[in-house]
Design an enzyme around this catalytic site. Sequence first.
Site, PDB file in Angstrom:
ATOM      1  N   ILE A 179      -8.324 -51.402  42.499  1.00 47.12           N
ATOM      2  CA  ILE A 179      -6.894 -51.373  43.863  1.00 47.12           C
ATOM      3  C   ILE A 179      -7.879 -49.861  44.853  1.00 47.12           C
ATOM      4  O   ILE A 179      -7.651 -49.467  43.940  1.00 47.12           O
ATOM      5  CB  ILE A 179      -5.615 -51.611  43.195  1.00 47.12           C
ATOM      6  CG1 ILE A 179      -4.939 -50.625  42.353  1.00 47.12           C
ATOM      7  CG2 ILE A 179      -5.192 -52.565  43.014  1.00 47.12           C
ATOM      8  CD1 ILE A 179      -3.422 -50.607  41.846  1.00 47.12           C
ATOM      9  N   ASP A 180      -7.360 -50.440  46.120  1.00 45.41           N
ATOM     10  CA  ASP A 180      -7.634 -49.473  46.707  1.00 45.41           C
ATOM     11  C   ASP A 180      -6.538 -47.971  46.342  1.00 45.41           C
ATOM     12  O   ASP A 180      -5.720 -47.321  45.591  1.00 45.41           O
ATOM     13  CB  ASP A 180      -6.664 -49.221  48.029  1.00 45.41           C
ATOM     14  CG  ASP A 180      -7.383 -51.119  49.243  1.00 45.41           C
ATOM     15  OD1 ASP A 180      -8.863 -50.832  48.473  1.00 45.41           O
ATOM     16  OD2 ASP A 180      -7.349 -51.269  49.494  1.00 45.41           O
ATOM     17  N   LYS A 181      -7.272 -46.842  46.174  1.00 45.17           N
ATOM     18  CA  LYS A 181      -6.429 -45.862  46.491  1.00 45.17           C
ATOM     19  C   LYS A 181      -4.996 -44.938  47.086  1.00 45.17           C
ATOM     20  O   LYS A 181      -4.329 -44.642  46.160  1.00 45.17           O
ATOM     21  CB  LYS A 181      -7.266 -43.799  47.297  1.00 45.17           C
ATOM     22  CG  LYS A 181      -6.732 -43.046  47.565  1.00 45.17           C
ATOM     23  CD  LYS A 181      -7.161 -42.133  47.945  1.00 45.17           C
ATOM     24  CE  LYS A 181      -7.155 -40.656  48.037  1.00 45.17           C
ATOM     25  NZ  LYS A 181      -8.202 -39.676  49.032  1.00 45.17           N
ATOM     26  N   ARG A 215      -3.902 -57.019  53.458  1.00 49.42           N
ATOM     27  CA  ARG A 215      -4.091 -55.869  54.608  1.00 49.42           C
ATOM     28  C   ARG A 215      -4.666 -56.369  55.698  1.00 49.42           C
ATOM     29  O   ARG A 215      -4.155 -56.214  57.045  1.00 49.42           O
ATOM     30  CB  ARG A 215      -4.995 -53.819  54.419  1.00 49.42           C
ATOM     31  CG  ARG A 215      -4.144 -53.368  53.725  1.00 49.42           C
ATOM     32  CD  ARG A 215      -5.144 -52.195  52.413  1.00 49.42           C
ATOM     33  NE  ARG A 215      -5.640 -51.275  54.053  1.00 49.42           N
ATOM     34  CZ  ARG A 215      -6.467 -50.690  53.887  1.00 49.42           C
ATOM     35  NH1 ARG A 215      -7.404 -50.210  52.785  1.00 49.42           N
ATOM     36  NH2 ARG A 215      -7.210 -49.511  55.035  1.00 49.42           N
TER      37      ARG A 215
END
Length: 327
Positions: A162-164, A266
């Site tokens: 998963i993204d930062k 997103r």
Amino acid sequence: MSIQEPTTNDQQPISSQQPTDELYEHYRFEVTAGTEMLRIDKYLFNLIANTSRNKVQQAAKADCILVNGKPVRQNYKVRPGDTISVLMPNPPNDTEILPEHIPLNIVYEDKDLLIVNKEPGMVVHPAYGNYTGTLVNALYDYFQGQTLEDGSPVKPLLVHRIDKNTSGLLVVTKNELAQMRLAKTFFDHNLERKYWALVWGSFDEDAGTIVGNVGRNPKDRMVMTVFPEGSDQGKHAVTHWRVVERFGYVTLVECQLETGRTHQIRVHMQQFIRNCFALMPRQALHAKSLGFKHPITGKEILFESELPEDFAAVVEKWRGYSKNETL
């Protein structure tokens, strides 16, 4: 399994590529004319440096060895003209990873895997610009002293990321069989993944589905975008959503992925709350639930996580604001 290049000269791998969002091709071999009809586990053991026949067999059990695009068992005998691919959950990486003592929020652990509730701001895996301070660095430290049944040290093996700036649940495996089987589960979408997102705007309906190809913007390769229906650009992506709570100008929604494309939520939801009252300088996206069949025991397991403090604070702020607006 090692990701070093094979050392033989007669069977050279074609350059690696990313065939899916969850599995990456580490090796590809074209079986040449005159090749002896060997079992595929022995064939790959002879070609891939620093591996073992047992690791090759585990890859086969997890359907991660393909011949002409189809999974085969370890006793399959290779034939001239076969195209063999070895898939792994992570892209090839030769960067040395050092253990770092970083606190982790581990919500479940057994001998095969663990579930971690990742904090926002933490990168999952070392890469260009982020070689330290990552979740994997922290896990290398956490696993120090743990060993597998064969006595070898436990190392964190990723199945997904998963993204930062996205918080929430992420599964990490401790052995290659669990990793490969679970990677196949993600690849086949045989799991439950739900995210909560705070997005701009008010939805006319309470639930729905967004379908649109997701890919890199031709004008800016660093940005992901949605292409029109029927476009040959991007990859097919489906997001199911439902409204959790309405706050007037913004809406808290739950998103369930039918596909797993890069930045899918997103770009499907367009514009996330950013820098909201200086409480949350990141996208308001949280991996809230994760459920799947255990790769070794076969038991169905499901995990839920609470919103992190910054996300919860922003939700409460909007809740108070929307109540005042209706007075």
